[in-house]
Motif scaffolding. Structure first.
Motif: not given
Ligand code: NAD
Length: 469
Positions: A18, A20-22, A114, A172-173, A211, A214-215
């Motif tokens: 995963g 992603g940004a976080f 989630e 994840d949250n 975790v 705020i991202t």
């Molecule tokens: P993002 O949209 O940048 O990244 C989401 C990631 O999840 C991507 O890699 C995407 O491919 C993957 N993904 C989405 N749906 C999926 C699925 N059905 N199956 C498999 N992979 C899937 O979001 P983010 O900012 O990186 O946040 C991701 C998670 O991190 C949040 O859902 C949360 O649980 C946790 N989080 C985020 C923050 C924040 O401030 N951004 C803070 C605390 C926790």
């Protein structure tokens, strides 16, 4: 640009699912600092689950990216070089799973949102109605589509190679995220390969982790601040990571970067869900109703800032004390973080999926307050603000979108109840799961909620909050 160079020949010890940004703002930043402080071959191989372009962009720059920390006094950029390889999952599941059978890999970390777990979270097992889950259970010989299917494929290869178990950590949250992850992996393995299930239960661990950072999603402004780096991410200066001390083998010295390794994550998780996330939900619905776009705009409104603090103080009374931890200092830090004028966090982003979030954020603290004979009015007012939001119009009559897996049913219940606040309160409870079921049966809760909703409708949000409700 802050640079803390890592050894050129750094090997990989972590597989992350995963990209992603976080992940880039949190686990990658912590791991970079941990290696800089304490050493170890803990480079990261990161898997982009859906977007091959991101894996390619990072690969073109050897995994380097800019992390822009948006402090109120101005941005600070850090160069993060801990990601050493990237993979794209689509069409490539077998090769990704095979990385779990490399003896150098000891830890798998996960941020797939989630929904990405395909879990029945309360029951800590697979949600068999999820299409990816259903596919993997029905056709285990085909390439996996679910997280549990992918992990079990990799763990099967690791076991066949005669290696030690892995530490698998959800970041994840999700409440009790380690237990949910363990539950779905053992559910899948139990269905497809019981011997593998026994091996996983005996050799692998699933630490819970809390975790926090705020991202917001990357914007054109982020890229401009990062000098055009297409893999840049922006975040706030604050970061927190509390990890359950339950590792299957070696792991990075994350404590050297400030992570807390503890016996029980739950008190920290509950505190964060009730104070940070609970206040976030309250201010997001209130802000949306007042026509305010970002969290920082809500916190710049003195009436709202007071109401948010009041809610946090009330929710704090529902918590078990954490030795050595000062809730008032935590609350003040949260208020400062929410007010950060450099962070553009949309109220409507936080407002999504309320039916899934409010049980742990508002209903559980209300129940604990009632159990202590303390008032739960603040949780009732915040819940009533959400009910008011369901009507779909702000104070100026502008449309508010309802993004929620239960949107259709919530809209229908709201329509049927019409002007009858009590009917809406009564109708919505049974849709919201077992915590709501207990709370709705609690003397005084439904009346308190209906009273707050009537006041919101008759007097408006500002007068209700000004009265200190
Ligand atoms: P993002 O949209 O940048 O990244 C989401 C990631 O999840 C991507 O890699 C995407 O491919 C993957 N993904 C989405 N749906 C999926 C699925 N059905 N199956 C498999 N992979 C899937 O979001 P983010 O900012 O990186 O946040 C991701 C998670 O991190 C949040 O859902 C949360 O649980 C946790 N989080 C985020 C923050 C924040 O401030 N951004 C803070 C605390 C926790």
């Amino acid at each position: 640009m802050i640079r803390s160079p890592l050894p050129a020949g750094l090997k990989t010890g972590i597989l992350h699912l995963g990209l992603g940004a976080f992940h880039r703002a949190h686990q990658a930043d912590y791991t970079h600092d941990a290696i800089a402080a304490s050493g170890g071959d803990w480079g990261i191989e990161a898997v982009s689950m859906r977007d091959p372009a991101l894996a390619e962009v990072l690969a073109r720059q050897d995994g380097r990216f800019t992390l822009v920390e948006r402090a109120p006094e101005g941005p600070v950029s850090k160069e993060i070089t801990v990601i050493r390889h990237t993979h794209a999952l689509p069409g490539n599941a077998a090769a990704v799973a095979a990385r779990m059978a490399d003896p150098a890999i000891h830890v798998v970390t996960i941020t797939v949102t989630e929904k990405g777990y395909g879990a029945d979270v309360g029951a800590r097992r697979l949600n068999r109605a999820d299409p990816a889950v259903a596919h993997d259970l029905a056709a285990p010989e085909e390439a996996p589509r679910s997280l549990a299917g992918l992990l079990c494929l990799g763990l099967g290869l690791r076991r066949a190679a005669g290696l030690d178990g892995l530490t698998l950590m959800s970041c994840d949250n999700l409440p009790d995220n380690g237990h949910v992850l363990r539950g779905i992996v053992l559910d899948h393995a139990g269905h497809t390969d019981p011997a593998l299930s026994a091996w996983i239960a005996g050799h692998c661990t699933f630490p819970c982790s809390m975790v926090d950072r705020i991202t917001p999603a990357t914007t054109a402004e982020t890229l401009a601040l990062a000098g055009g780096d297409p893999a840049a991410v922006e975040t706030e200066p604050f970061r927190q990571w509390v990890i359950e001390d339950a590792f299957a083998g070696p792991h990075p010295d994350w404590a050297a970067a400030g992570a807390l390794i503890v016996a029980d994550v739950r008190p920290f998780e509950t505190m964060k869900l009730r104070l940070l996330n609970g206040a976030h939900s309250f201010l997001a619905y209130a802000g949306a109703l007042l026509g305010l776009e970002f969290v920082r705009d809500v916190m710049a409104d003195p009436l709202m800032a007071r109401a948010v603090r009041r809610h946090m103080d009330s929710a704090a009374a529902s918590l078990e004390p954490i030795p050595g931890f000062d809730p008032q200092a935590y609350i003040q830090a949260l208020l400062d973080r929410f007010a950060n004028p450099a962070i553009a966090h949309r109220c409507l982003q936080i407002a999504m999926d309320g039916s899934q979030k409010l049980p742990q954020r508002l209903f559980a603290p209300a129940l604990d307050l009632a159990a202590r004979d303390l008032p739960f009015d603040s949780c009732a007012t915040a819940t009533a603000v959400w009910l008011h939001f369901l009507a779909g119009r702000d104070a100026e009559g502008r449309t508010l979108p309802l993004v929620d897996p239960l949107a259709d049913r919530l809209i229908e219940v709201t329509r049927l109840a019409g002007d009858d606040a009590g009917a809406l309160v009564q109708g919505v409870g049974p849709l919201l799961g077992s915590v709501a079921e207990t709370l709705w049966a609690r003397p005084g809760w439904q009346a308190s909620l209906a009273r707050a909703l009537v006041a919101l409708r008759q007097d408006g949000l500002r007068p209700v909050l000004a009265r200190g409700a």
